[in-house]
Design a protein around this motif. Sequence first.
Motif, PDB file in Angstrom:
ATOM      1  N   PHE A  38      34.182  43.393  36.979  1.00 18.33           N
ATOM      2  CA  PHE A  38      35.474  43.858  36.484  1.00 18.33           C
ATOM      3  C   PHE A  38      35.859  45.191  37.155  1.00 18.33           C
ATOM      4  O   PHE A  38      36.970  45.355  37.650  1.00 18.33           O
ATOM      5  N   VAL A  39      34.894  46.115  37.202  1.00 20.48           N
ATOM      6  CA  VAL A  39      35.172  47.423  37.819  1.00 20.48           C
ATOM      7  C   VAL A  39      35.512  47.232  39.297  1.00 20.48           C
ATOM      8  O   VAL A  39      36.447  47.853  39.825  1.00 20.48           O
ATOM      9  N   ALA A  40      34.783  46.328  39.976  1.00 17.95           N
ATOM     10  CA  ALA A  40      35.053  46.081  41.394  1.00 17.95           C
ATOM     11  C   ALA A  40      36.462  45.513  41.570  1.00 17.95           C
ATOM     12  O   ALA A  40      37.204  45.926  42.472  1.00 17.95           O
ATOM     13  N   ASN A  41      36.860  44.592  40.677  1.00 18.03           N
ATOM     14  CA  ASN A  41      38.202  43.996  40.745  1.00 18.03           C
ATOM     15  C   ASN A  41      39.292  45.045  40.535  1.00 18.03           C
ATOM     16  O   ASN A  41      40.261  45.103  41.282  1.00 18.03           O
ATOM     17  N   VAL A  42      39.104  45.861  39.499  1.00 17.20           N
ATOM     18  CA  VAL A  42      40.111  46.892  39.197  1.00 17.20           C
ATOM     19  C   VAL A  42      40.237  47.837  40.395  1.00 17.20           C
ATOM     20  O   VAL A  42      41.337  48.158  40.842  1.00 17.20           O
ATOM     21  N   SER A  43      39.083  48.251  40.936  1.00 18.57           N
ATOM     22  CA  SER A  43      39.113  49.195  42.059  1.00 18.57           C
ATOM     23  C   SER A  43      39.858  48.587  43.236  1.00 18.57           C
ATOM     24  O   SER A  43      40.682  49.237  43.875  1.00 18.57           O
TER      25      SER A  43
END
Length: 275
Positions: A38-43
Amino acid sequence: SQGARLSVRVFPYGKGKHLLLAQDVTALEQAEAMRREFVANVSHEIRTPLTVLIGFVETLQTLELPAEQRQRYLHLMGQQAQRMHHLVQDLLTLSRLEGSPLPGYDQGMAVADILEQCEVEARALSALLGQGGQSAHQLEFPPAHAPGMDQQLLGAPVELVSAFSNLITNALRYTPAGGRVQVLWQPQPDGSACLQVRDSGPGIAPDHLARLTERFYRIDRSRSRETGGTGLGLAIVKHALQRHGAQLHIDSQLGQGSTFTVHFPARRVQGKLES
Ligand code: ADP
């Protein structure tokens, strides 16, 4: 079970004895992997518009551009900023909806009023997607006297309007101009009821169907971006509906359009149908 991940720790326990602690960490590791993804996607989603913005700022700072070109760059910068704004708004909505429902989750709103708000938004969007302000789609909503339109839906009206609107907006965004989008309210004999959004769009292949409500899952990333999508819409819909005890069912075949059905249990639907 097969594929389970165990964490094993050994503690000294009295004289010559040891305590063996084995813990199944499968769920923990899965949750951690999902959080990382999720964090990778948001970034990634933020980095792309940000890179474009930084590029334009540098160009405007270093080059003396003709006024017309400057305006065009500023317009494009505005679009990228809007995109990030939508993303942040959707992330906040999703994080709020993932929490537990607040008390007072049983406010009633007439189905006719909910659909009226959705219809205003839908007609405006269809006109925007059409040429010269003409609606791009054949858009159908139930008439005011249709069965069940005077029923009340119990819940958080803002969340219900936004969930329905999301489904209708998707139908309009993914159905090419000239297509048909139909919204139906279907009261059931057992007191439950369904909202249905049908479109004559491209349809969805079976292997995508099950994953469609995952955060950032998109079949065609560039098409979704083109139409202003963040990839969070259906995840938001799913969570908003879950809080109402409602189920989302997607029925679709490639080339045959799609039908999104929301089923509300009887306890969420108030008002008898005239027989
Ligand atoms: P997005 O912001 O990308 O639209 P959503 O979560 O709302 O994100 O939808 C996820 C994906 O599901 C979309 O990118 C699109 O590929 C697909 N999709 C959603 N609604 C429809 C529809 N009515 N017809 C075809 N594809 C759809």
